[in-house]
Write a protein that holds these residues in place. Structure first.
Motif: not given
Length: 232
Positions: A125-128, A166-170, A192-194, A196-203
Motif C-alpha cells: 500500500k505504501l513504500p517502505k 490509513d489516510f495515505l493508503s486512500l 494530513y497534519e495541516f 486548514d485542508i479539507d481531507k475529504a475534498k482533497l481525496l
C-alpha cells in the motif's frame, strides 16, 4: 610450528544440535554454495557458533551441508551473540534495512517491533521508505542510520501513526507519478497534519484529477502538484 592454537574445528552430522541465532536474517538462496559443492566438493570452511550452538556466522553453509547430508564443520566461540553476528556479517554481505529491523525486533526492541508490524500491515500500500520516515517523524528523509544503530524511536503513539498510514493508503498514485511516489506521500502527509485542508475534498479531487498532473521532480514540484489538484 610456534603458532598459538586458539580453537578447534569440529565435525559432526548432528544437524539438530545447531540453532539459528535469534534475530538472524532470513536464509538467502543456497544455489551458489550448492553449485560450488558440485564443482569442487564440500570445502572445510567452518561455521562459527557460540556455546549454545547458535550460528553466528555461516547459516547458509550450514543449510547447504545439511540438505546434502554432508558433515558440519564448526568452531565454538563462547560469549558471541547478536553484536558479534552483526559485526561479522556487515563486513562481508551488506545488510538490508529490513534485516536490521527484524534483528532488533527479535530482541524485543518495542519500537522496532512496531515498525516491523507497520511494514507488514501496509506492505503493497505504501513504500517502505514512507513507512519508515513517518514512523520516525522524518519529513523528507528516511531514518536509516538510526535504524542501523539500534536508536530508532517512534515519533508518536502507535495508534496515531496508524491513522496517518490509513489516510495515505486512500490515495492511489497514478502510473505517471510512481517514480516519485515518495515525494507525493511527503506532501500528502503534510496535508494530513495541516488542519486548514479539507481531507475529504482533497481525496475527491485526487481521485478526479491526479492523473492529469505530470512533471514532478522534487518536493517543491510535488507540493505544487498537490495544490493544483486541490484547487482544480
Amino acid at each position: 610450528m610456534d603458532d598459538k592454537i586458539i580453537g578447534n574445528v569440529y565435525e559432526t552430522f548432528d544437524y539438530g544440535r545447531f540453532r539459528i541465532l535469534l534475530g538472524n536474517r532470513n536464509i538467502p538462496s543456497i544455489e551458489k554454495i550448492s553449485k560450488s559443492i558440485d564443482d569442487v566438493g564440500s570445502l572445510v570452511i567452518p561455521i562459527i557458533v557460540n556455546e549454545k550452538y547458535e550460528i553466528i556466522d555461516g547459516q547458509t553453509r550450514y543449510t547447504a551441508w545439511r540438505e546434502r547430508n554432508l558433515p558440519i564443520y564448526y568452531i565454538v566461540r563462547e560469549g558471541y551473540g547478536m553484536r558479534e553476528y552483526i559485526a561479522m556479517n556487515t563486513t562481508s554481505v551488506n545488510w538490508r534495512i529490513e534485516d536490521y529491523i527484524n534483528c532488533y525486533a527479535e530482541y524485543g526492541y518495542s519500537d522496532y517491533v512496531a515498525l516491523r508490524e507497520f511494514e507488514k500491515q501496509y506492505s503493497g500500500k505504501l513504500p517502505k521508505a514512507v513507512i519508515r520516515s513517518v514512523s520516525g517523524g522524518m519529513v523528507s528523509q528516511v531514518p536509516n542510520k538510526a535504524i542501523k544503530d539500534g536508536k530508532f524511536k517512534l515519533s508518536k503513539e502507535k495508534s496515531e501513526i496508524e491513522k496517518v498510514f490509513d489516510f495515505l493508503s486512500l490515495f492511489e498514485i497514478p502510473h505517471t507519478m510512481r517514480g516519485n511516489a515518495k515525494l507525493i506521500y511527503f506532501v500528502l502527509r503534510f496535508c494530513y497534519e495541516f488542519n486548514d485542508i479539507d481531507k475529504a475534498k482533497l481525496l475527491k479531487q485526487w481521485q478526479d484529477y491526479s492523473t492529469q498532473i505530470q512533471g514532478i521532480t522534487d518536493v517543491k514540484s510535488a507540493a505544487d502538484a498537490g495544490e493544483k489538484i486541490y484547487n482544480y
